[in-house]
Design a protein around this motif. Structure first.
Motif: not given
Length: 258
Positions: A116-118, A197-202
């Motif tokens: 849901a967060r791509d 830990i992803t580049p787009l975050g939450r």
């Protein structure tokens, strides 16, 4: 005070009154809140790390055939890849994967929340797909799991040890954005830790992210794992519930109780 265990006396903390216990908890809570803020700041810094272009082609075997690295994204922009050790020579083969990697798999939250967060989460190993399918069925795991067929593991720091790589896809271009291993992996499994830990975050409005990054109101995108619909607006009832919760939290914060 001490209690006994099988190795003898164990020195335990003192037993105190409720008032003293609450005071001790409040004292520790100050440090815990500071830790939370520091963790958020670290995630914000992580979102500003430089990226490394992936120039080499990689191939994986999957349940429906061969896919390249872009195929692992499953149409999403972010990809988290955990290298799990399940292959001939690993302790437990072929009934089980590495015990540590299996503990990681046991902790993985329902991947629909990441989707849901791509964001896509996959595991990769050198075991053939038939063995992976048997393992997933035996252990009750639903994580997408692919077979490494080339030098992917060696090229991304997970040839001899477990580790988690994060990638971002811009069209057909793929970038490596983050990597963690060793004790860094032990915190993984929860939706929030993966997103952090992803580049787009939450992707929530409270986060400190670079200009133009996608963000939506906090709580509003949350859903039951069987109820996510792409591009669907937030449920109106859930908006009311979450708004009320936020208002209560702000009130407690103003009173110094949050």
């Amino acid at each position: 005070m001490s209690t006994s265990d099988k190795n003898g006396a164990m020195q335990t903390p003192p037993v105190v009154s409720q008032q003293e216990w609450e005071a001790a908890r409040e004292q520790l809570l100050v440090k815990e809140k500071a830790h939370t803020r520091a963790r958020d700041a670290l995630a914000a810094e992580r979102r500003r790390m430089p990226w490394m272009a992936v120039e080499k082609d990689y191939a994986f075997d999957g349940p429906t055939g061969k896919v390249d690295l872009t195929g692992l994204f499953d149409g999403r922009r972010q990809l988290i890849v955990y290298r799990a050790f399940f292959e001939p020579g690993v302790f437990g083969w072929p009934e089980h994967a590495c015990r540590g990697c299996s503990m990681v798999a046991d902790q993985v939250a329902h991947v629909s929340h990441l989707n849901a967060r791509d964001t896509t989460l996959v595991f990769v190993s050198r075991a053939p797909q038939a063995a992976i399918a048997d393992l997933k069925a035996r252990m009750g795991w639903q994580i997408p799991w692919f077979t490494i067929t080339d030098s992917f593991d060696a090229d991304f720091g997970v040839g001899e040890w477990h580790g988690t790589n994060v990638f971002f896809r811009d069209g057909d271009r793929v970038f490596r954005t983050y990597f963690l291993n060793n004790r860094g992996d032990e915190q993984m499994g929860g939706t929030w830790n993966y997103l952090d830990i992803t580049p787009l975050g939450r992707q929530e409005v409270w986060e400190d992210s670079p200009e133009g990054y996608p963000q939506t109101p906090t709580y509003k995108w949350w859903n039951w794992h069987d109820s996510y619909i792409d591009d669907a607006p937030p449920d109106r009832k859930w908006v009311e519930v979450s708004d009320a919760g936020e208002a209560a939290f702000r009130k407690r914060s103003a009173e110094g109780n949050a």
